[in-house]
Design a protein around this motif. Structure first.
Motif, short mmCIF file in Angstrom:
data_model
loop_
_atom_site.label_atom_id
_atom_site.label_comp_id
_atom_site.label_asym_id
_atom_site.label_seq_id
_atom_site.Cartn_x
_atom_site.Cartn_y
_atom_site.Cartn_z
N VAL A 35 0.85 -1.20 0.00
CA VAL A 35 0.00 0.00 0.00
C VAL A 35 0.88 1.25 0.00
O VAL A 35 0.65 2.19 -0.76
CB VAL A 35 -0.97 -0.01 1.20
N ASP A 36 1.90 1.25 0.82
CA ASP A 36 2.80 2.41 0.90
C ASP A 36 3.55 2.62 -0.43
O ASP A 36 3.66 3.75 -0.90
CB ASP A 36 3.78 2.21 2.05
N ASP A 59 -4.66 1.67 -8.96
CA ASP A 59 -4.08 0.57 -8.19
C ASP A 59 -3.97 0.92 -6.71
O ASP A 59 -4.25 0.10 -5.83
CB ASP A 59 -2.71 0.18 -8.75
N ALA A 60 -3.53 2.14 -6.42
CA ALA A 60 -3.38 2.55 -5.01
C ALA A 60 -4.74 2.62 -4.32
O ALA A 60 -4.89 2.21 -3.17
CB ALA A 60 -2.67 3.91 -4.93
N ARG A 61 -5.74 3.13 -5.03
CA ARG A 61 -7.09 3.20 -4.44
C ARG A 61 -7.67 1.81 -4.23
O ARG A 61 -8.34 1.57 -3.23
CB ARG A 61 -8.02 4.02 -5.34
N ALA A 62 -7.41 0.90 -5.16
CA ALA A 62 -7.91 -0.47 -5.01
C ALA A 62 -7.26 -1.15 -3.82
O ALA A 62 -7.93 -1.82 -3.02
CB ALA A 62 -7.66 -1.26 -6.29
N ALA A 63 -5.94 -0.97 -3.68
CA ALA A 63 -5.24 -1.59 -2.55
C ALA A 63 -5.71 -0.99 -1.23
O ALA A 63 -5.92 -1.71 -0.25
CB ALA A 63 -3.73 -1.40 -2.70
N ARG A 64 -5.91 0.30 -1.22
CA ARG A 64 -6.34 0.96 0.02
C ARG A 64 -7.80 0.68 0.36
O ARG A 64 -8.20 0.78 1.51
CB ARG A 64 -6.12 2.46 -0.12
N GLY A 65 -8.57 0.30 -0.63
CA GLY A 65 -9.98 0.01 -0.41
C GLY A 65 -10.27 -1.40 0.05
O GLY A 65 -11.41 -1.72 0.36
#
Length: 167
Positions: A28-29, A126-132
């Motif tokens: 995520v980071d 991708d970042a939003r999907a991982a964070r979601g």
């Protein structure tokens, strides 16, 4: 002896879960960091395109194009998308000659901008999907960084007359 195996198995499960959580937090980071870098690269390409459009407008006495380029260069972050869309409309209204170095610079900058925008969009997605993901939200793994934002503009690719198919 049987109790020791339960302890070993439980320790192994706890270790695997901890390793997975650490890996997920790192992912995520990393995705957030990559999205931030892509946003900076996108910003640089936006500035290059606006600057090359301003040069083209100065050499052709294009008042409206020059004004749109200056507004795009000076726009605040919350005004940036609208300013870039206006600049794209102004650039599409100008006849671009691929033999002219100024026109070629604007066309090339627009193509690079389109690629940078696509990379940025992919990384933000991708970042939003991982964070979601539920586990990430539950453990608040992305709380140190703001949600990545899309940069929503019209396709900035410009077609020179030689690029347009006949008929």
């Amino acid at each position: 002896m049987r109790g020791i195996w339960w302890v070993v198995a439980a320790a192994l499960v706890v270790g695997l879960v901890a390793a997975y959580l650490i890996w997920t937090a790192g992912r995520v980071d990393r995705l957030h960091a990559r999205a931030e870098l892509a946003a900076r690269a996108l910003e640089a390409h936006l500035l290059r395109r606006a600057a090359s459009a301003a040069v083209l407008a100065e050499r052709r006495d294009g008042v409206e194009l020059y004004a749109a380029a200056r507004i795009a260069l000076d726009a605040r972050p919350e005004e940036r998308e609208a300013a870039e869309n206006d600049l794209t409309r102004q650039l599409r209204a100008v006849e671009l000659d691929p033999g002219d170095p100024d026109s070629e610079t604007v066309i090339a900058a627009s193509r690079r901008l389109a690629l940078a925008r696509q990379v940025h969009t992919d990384l933000v997605r991708d970042a939003r999907a991982a964070r979601g993901r539920p586990l990430v939200r539950l453990l608040r793994m992305g709380r140190r960084r703001p949600w990545p934002r899309y940069f929503d503009i019209d396709d900035p690719t410009l077609a020179a007359p030689a690029d347009v198919p006949a008929g």
